[in-house]
Design a protein around this motif. Structure first.
Motif, mmCIF file in Angstrom:
data_model
loop_
_atom_site.group_PDB
_atom_site.id
_atom_site.type_symbol
_atom_site.label_atom_id
_atom_site.label_comp_id
_atom_site.label_asym_id
_atom_site.label_seq_id
_atom_site.Cartn_x
_atom_site.Cartn_y
_atom_site.Cartn_z
ATOM 1 N N PHE A 112 -3.591 -20.083 -13.798
ATOM 2 C CA PHE A 112 -2.558 -19.234 -14.119
ATOM 3 C C PHE A 112 -1.671 -18.641 -12.789
ATOM 4 C CE2 PHE A 112 0.159 -15.409 -15.142
ATOM 5 C CZ PHE A 112 0.910 -16.020 -16.317
ATOM 6 N N THR A 113 -2.582 -18.310 -12.032
ATOM 7 C CA THR A 113 -2.233 -17.964 -10.675
ATOM 8 C C THR A 113 -1.852 -18.900 -9.740
ATOM 9 O OG1 THR A 113 -3.837 -16.204 -10.430
ATOM 10 C CG2 THR A 113 -2.851 -16.751 -8.142
ATOM 11 N N ILE B 161 10.362 -21.616 -17.734
ATOM 12 C CA ILE B 161 10.379 -22.808 -18.156
ATOM 13 C C ILE B 161 9.331 -23.752 -17.736
ATOM 14 C CG2 ILE B 161 11.462 -25.360 -18.593
ATOM 15 C CD1 ILE B 161 14.363 -23.670 -18.912
ATOM 16 N N TRP B 162 9.140 -23.735 -16.372
ATOM 17 C CA TRP B 162 8.098 -24.586 -15.606
ATOM 18 C C TRP B 162 6.800 -23.796 -15.816
ATOM 19 C CZ3 TRP B 162 7.443 -28.695 -12.593
ATOM 20 C CH2 TRP B 162 6.200 -28.571 -11.497
ATOM 21 N N ASN B 163 6.667 -22.551 -15.642
ATOM 22 C CA ASN B 163 5.514 -21.802 -15.961
ATOM 23 C C ASN B 163 4.825 -21.809 -17.421
ATOM 24 O OD1 ASN B 163 3.539 -20.345 -14.665
ATOM 25 N ND2 ASN B 163 4.321 -18.405 -15.253
ATOM 26 N N PHE B 164 5.534 -21.667 -18.515
ATOM 27 C CA PHE B 164 5.458 -21.972 -19.775
ATOM 28 C C PHE B 164 4.838 -23.309 -20.047
ATOM 29 C CE2 PHE B 164 6.337 -23.433 -24.188
ATOM 30 C CZ PHE B 164 5.611 -22.456 -24.761
ATOM 31 N N THR B 165 5.295 -24.388 -19.611
ATOM 32 C CA THR B 165 5.082 -25.600 -19.929
ATOM 33 C C THR B 165 3.477 -25.990 -19.476
ATOM 34 O OG1 THR B 165 7.133 -26.262 -20.034
ATOM 35 C CG2 THR B 165 5.523 -28.121 -19.692
ATOM 36 N N LEU B 166 3.366 -25.573 -17.925
ATOM 37 C CA LEU B 166 2.099 -25.876 -17.396
ATOM 38 C C LEU B 166 1.080 -24.976 -18.102
ATOM 39 C CD1 LEU B 166 3.201 -26.296 -13.687
ATOM 40 C CD2 LEU B 166 2.539 -28.108 -15.230
ATOM 41 N N ALA C 134 9.903 -15.795 -25.476
ATOM 42 C CA ALA C 134 11.375 -15.479 -25.282
ATOM 43 C C ALA C 134 11.172 -13.895 -25.742
ATOM 44 C CB ALA C 134 12.329 -16.090 -26.278
ATOM 45 N N THR C 135 10.673 -13.411 -26.706
ATOM 46 C CA THR C 135 10.684 -11.899 -26.820
ATOM 47 C C THR C 135 10.326 -11.316 -25.669
ATOM 48 O OG1 THR C 135 9.988 -12.608 -29.178
ATOM 49 C CG2 THR C 135 9.582 -10.362 -28.490
ATOM 50 N N PHE C 136 9.078 -11.767 -25.006
ATOM 51 C CA PHE C 136 8.588 -11.161 -23.744
ATOM 52 C C PHE C 136 9.988 -10.916 -23.056
ATOM 53 C CE2 PHE C 136 7.262 -11.514 -19.341
ATOM 54 C CZ PHE C 136 6.227 -10.215 -19.271
ATOM 55 N N TYR C 137 10.483 -12.090 -22.671
ATOM 56 C CA TYR C 137 11.669 -11.963 -21.648
ATOM 57 C C TYR C 137 12.806 -11.309 -22.100
ATOM 58 C CZ TYR C 137 8.985 -14.570 -18.420
ATOM 59 O OH TYR C 137 7.934 -14.760 -17.319
ATOM 60 N N ALA C 138 13.092 -11.192 -23.498
ATOM 61 C CA ALA C 138 13.966 -10.319 -24.133
ATOM 62 C C ALA C 138 13.897 -8.941 -23.754
ATOM 63 C CB ALA C 138 13.992 -10.521 -25.532
ATOM 64 N N VAL C 139 12.701 -8.310 -23.387
ATOM 65 C CA VAL C 139 12.696 -7.163 -22.909
ATOM 66 C C VAL C 139 12.528 -6.975 -21.398
ATOM 67 C CG1 VAL C 139 10.825 -5.221 -22.619
ATOM 68 C CG2 VAL C 139 11.082 -6.177 -24.979
ATOM 69 N N PHE C 140 11.613 -7.978 -20.765
ATOM 70 C CA PHE C 140 11.553 -7.981 -19.190
ATOM 71 C C PHE C 140 12.799 -8.299 -18.664
ATOM 72 C CE2 PHE C 140 10.578 -10.172 -15.327
ATOM 73 C CZ PHE C 140 9.718 -9.161 -14.954
ATOM 74 N N LEU D 28 2.148 -8.902 -16.101
ATOM 75 C CA LEU D 28 2.600 -8.435 -17.457
ATOM 76 C C LEU D 28 2.426 -9.880 -18.298
ATOM 77 C CD1 LEU D 28 5.650 -6.241 -16.905
ATOM 78 C CD2 LEU D 28 2.990 -5.522 -17.767
ATOM 79 N N GLU D 29 3.006 -10.902 -17.522
ATOM 80 C CA GLU D 29 2.998 -12.315 -18.376
ATOM 81 C C GLU D 29 1.513 -12.939 -18.805
ATOM 82 O OE1 GLU D 29 5.195 -16.310 -18.966
ATOM 83 O OE2 GLU D 29 5.584 -15.382 -17.141
ATOM 84 N N TYR D 30 0.640 -12.676 -17.805
ATOM 85 C CA TYR D 30 -0.543 -13.285 -17.849
ATOM 86 C C TYR D 30 -1.179 -12.327 -19.236
ATOM 87 C CZ TYR D 30 -5.263 -14.556 -17.814
ATOM 88 O OH TYR D 30 -6.609 -14.938 -18.203
ATOM 89 N N LEU D 31 -1.154 -11.084 -19.070
ATOM 90 C CA LEU D 31 -1.721 -10.568 -20.043
ATOM 91 C C LEU D 31 -1.015 -10.773 -21.581
ATOM 92 C CD1 LEU D 31 -2.160 -6.895 -18.666
ATOM 93 C CD2 LEU D 31 -3.995 -8.470 -18.930
ATOM 94 N N TYR D 32 0.323 -10.739 -21.439
ATOM 95 C CA TYR D 32 1.117 -11.008 -22.886
ATOM 96 C C TYR D 32 0.664 -12.744 -23.255
ATOM 97 C CZ TYR D 32 5.247 -11.476 -26.024
ATOM 98 O OH TYR D 32 6.073 -11.767 -26.885
ATOM 99 N N ASP D 33 0.462 -13.512 -22.518
ATOM 100 C CA ASP D 33 0.156 -14.820 -22.870
ATOM 101 C C ASP D 33 -1.188 -14.858 -23.209
ATOM 102 O OD1 ASP D 33 2.915 -15.753 -22.005
ATOM 103 O OD2 ASP D 33 2.207 -16.851 -20.395
ATOM 104 N N ARG D 34 -1.896 -14.297 -22.598
ATOM 105 C CA ARG D 34 -3.496 -14.466 -22.806
ATOM 106 C C ARG D 34 -3.633 -14.041 -24.205
ATOM 107 N NH1 ARG D 34 -7.730 -14.679 -24.700
ATOM 108 N NH2 ARG D 34 -9.626 -14.566 -23.799
ATOM 109 N N PHE D 35 -2.978 -12.846 -24.330
ATOM 110 C CA PHE D 35 -3.974 -12.234 -25.760
ATOM 111 C C PHE D 35 -2.624 -12.070 -26.932
ATOM 112 C CE2 PHE D 35 -6.017 -10.035 -22.251
ATOM 113 C CZ PHE D 35 -7.031 -10.082 -22.750
ATOM 114 N N PHE D 36 -1.431 -12.449 -26.791
ATOM 115 C CA PHE D 36 -0.728 -12.605 -27.793
ATOM 116 C C PHE D 36 -0.184 -14.064 -27.851
ATOM 117 C CE2 PHE D 36 3.625 -12.036 -29.310
ATOM 118 C CZ PHE D 36 3.281 -11.496 -30.723
#
Length: 147
Positions: free
Chosen positions: A17-18, A56-61, A81-87, A120-128
């Motif tokens: 992820f890093t 887009i790049w990060n999501f795909t990889l 998209a929900t995450f980014y609708a807030v962030f 924030l995105e790592y935690l969101y992706d990993r757990f949600f």
């Protein structure tokens, strides 16, 4: 034994992820720099354009390699998209305020936004987003049979 394997898997996920986030960061800062250095765009347009490209790049990889998820792509994208609708509005408005009103350096503001986004995105992706579908794609299944 199983706990060590689980810890190693999680460490590998964090490292991947890093690395992918760094590559997305390079894309984001390059796009931001090109737009900012032209002097033709306000901060928020440069930031939003660069952010969208990096997301887009990060999501795909990360979907394919970090979390090795076989989940429904549109559902996963909707969650992201929900995450980014807030962030996005929060970071854009705060970034614009810091850069345009308080006259902070736009590159510093973007770096701070990128750091917040990374954690924030790592935690969101990993757990949600991928939590229940981690290691379910063909690559993960192949790796399991090879072990």
């Amino acid at each position: 034994m199983e706990e060590n394997k689980s810890k190693k898997g999680e460490i590998k996920r964090v490292i991947l992820f890093t690395l992918f986030s760094v590559s997305a960061g390079i894309i984001e800062i390059a796009a931001f720099s090109i737009m900012e250095l032209t002097g033709k765009f306000p901060y928020w347009i440069s930031y939003l354009t660069a952010l969208v490209l990096s997301v887009i790049w990060n999501f795909t990889l990360n979907r394919n390699f970090t979390f090795q998820s076989a989940n429904n792509i549109p559902v996963a994208m909707l969650k992201v998209a929900t995450f980014y609708a807030v962030f996005t509005p929060v970071s854009t408005l705060l970034g614009n305020y810091l850069a345009e009103t308080l006259l902070w350096n736009g590159f510093l503001v973007t770096a701070l936004n990128m750091a917040a986004n990374f954690v924030l995105e790592y935690l969101y992706d990993r757990f949600f987003v991928f939590g229940k579908s981690i290691d379910t794609n063909n690559r993960a299944k192949k790796n399991l049979t090879e072990e």
